[in-house]
Scaffold this motif. Structure first.
Motif: not given
Length: 397
Positions: A13, A7, A42, A38
């Motif tokens: 990110y 982060k 991913e 988040k």
């Protein structure tokens, strides 16, 4: 292949993927910053790992278009392109492409950026105007043909960037090419060509080089550069064959120079009739006479078309003379390249196999010959009308 997420800030990110080690044992590490949640990160990490596995991630720092241009010029343009083509591309880069794209990082360049550039060239003359003496800008938007030339150059350059693994994909491939009108190719029909040949026959001895150049082009369809590159060793007077092996060009910074023909198919043998061979034999006698007159001052270049002292002629000398000559004898003025179109058009109008015409012209693809030269000349157009008249009206008379 492992990957991780760090982060970096609010909704930011950094993706980290390790790809083994280099020859010195140093870890190979790829990073990429993404924005979102988040979960978004991913998803992007999974894509990033796949791209690295497939060799689609570029190593090293991003290049600006201006930096990439210097690499392209050094490693490709100056080595692989014909000098005249390279010079023209450099002029396009300096005048328009670099002023607009120079600050862009090539891996960030998007199709919409390219579309905006074409729109600017088409509607807003900001990049295409030159300052006049009073400081004001003058000019007009570029033609569709010129904008299309910029598109082709940009697309080809970015294609090289993909090939060299500097970018993952070519954004210019996702842009609809600008539309351009197909140029109308000007040529002489059979009657006009007869007038041209009749007037050439009346030229005096001192103008024989121009007579030979024009007639040789009409009967072979050679390009101007190929004509000016001809040497006496390329002329087989016994068998009536003219061999095309080189081209002569001129650039202001290089002068007159010799280059290989346009492509591999341009190296060819072209058969000519006895009439042309007789003219070449006559010209050879005049040529040898000139050599004897200038003696030690003669430069033995072996070129067919030379200056008074034997040095190769400037390629534009013949073309400039031709334009003035046809204007004087009352023919429509076409440029010298129009004689190449004339040759092809007349041959096809006489039902000569297009494959044969293509080979004589040095075309790599027969489709090029079809697209450029398959059209009726005036006399055949009239003949077609007469055929219908005889078919449909003869019974009434």
């Amino acid at each position: 292949m492992a990957g991780s997420i760090e982060k970096r800030g609010k909704d930011s990110y950094r993706l980290i993927v390790n790809e083994g080690y280099d020859l010195k044992g140093k870890p190979l590490r790829h990073t990429k910053t993404v924005h979102g949640t988040k979960k978004d990160a991913e998803v992007e990490l999974a894509k990033f790992v796949t791209e690295i596995q497939n060799g689609l991630v570029v190593d090293g720092k991003s290049l600006k278009f201006s930096e990439f241009t210097e690499i392209w010029k050094r490693d490709y343009g100056s080595k692989e392109l014909a000098p005249s083509t390279y010079k023209r591309y450099c002029r396009m880069l300096e005048t328009r492409l670099l002023p607009y794209f120079g600050h862009f990082y090539i891996n960030k360049l998007k199709p919409t950026d390219i579309m905006k550039f074409y729109d600017l060239l088409d509607k807003d003359t900001q990049l295409v105007r030159k300052k006049s003496n009073n400081g004001k800008k003058t000019g007009k938007p570029l033609s569709g043909k010129t904008i299309l030339e910029h598109h082709r150059l940009l697309r080809a350059m970015l294609h090289k960037a993909v090939y060299w693994q500097l970018i993952v994909s070519n954004p210019a491939e996702r842009v609809q090419p600008p539309k351009a009108k197909k140029p109308k190719r000007r040529y002489y029909d059979d009657e006009q060509t007869k007038i041209l040949l009749d007037n050439l026959s009346a030229l005096n001895k001192e103008q024989i080089k121009y007579k030979v150049a024009i007639i040789l082009t009409v009967f072979t369809g050679v390009r101007l550069g190929e004509l000016m590159g001809l040497e006496w060793s390329d002329i087989d007077l016994r068998n009536g064959i003219v061999s095309i092996n080189r081209a002569s060009q001129y650039l202001s910074d290089k002068g007159v120079f010799t280059k290989t023909p346009k492509n591999e198919s341009s190296i060819r043998d072209v058969a000519v009739p006895d009439f042309v061979i007789s003219l070449l034999e006559e010209y050879k006698l005049w040529y040898e006479e000139q050599k004897s007159i200038y003696c030690e001052l003669w430069t033995d270049s072996n070129r067919l078309f030379v200056q008074a002292d034997g040095k190769p002629m400037h390629p534009s000398t013949i073309s400039k003379w031709f334009v003035k000559f046809v204007a004087q004898i009352g023919l429509p003025v076409i440029n010298f390249h129009g004689l190449r179109h004339t040759n092809a058009t007349l041959l096809i109008s006489q039902n000569i196999d297009v494959a044969v015409v293509a080979a004589r012209l040095g075309h790599a693809q027969i489709t090029t010959t079809f697209n450029f030269y398959v059209h009726p000349i005036i006399s055949h157009n009239k003949k077609a009308g007469n055929v219908l008249e005889n078919l449909l009206l003869s019974a009434k008379s």
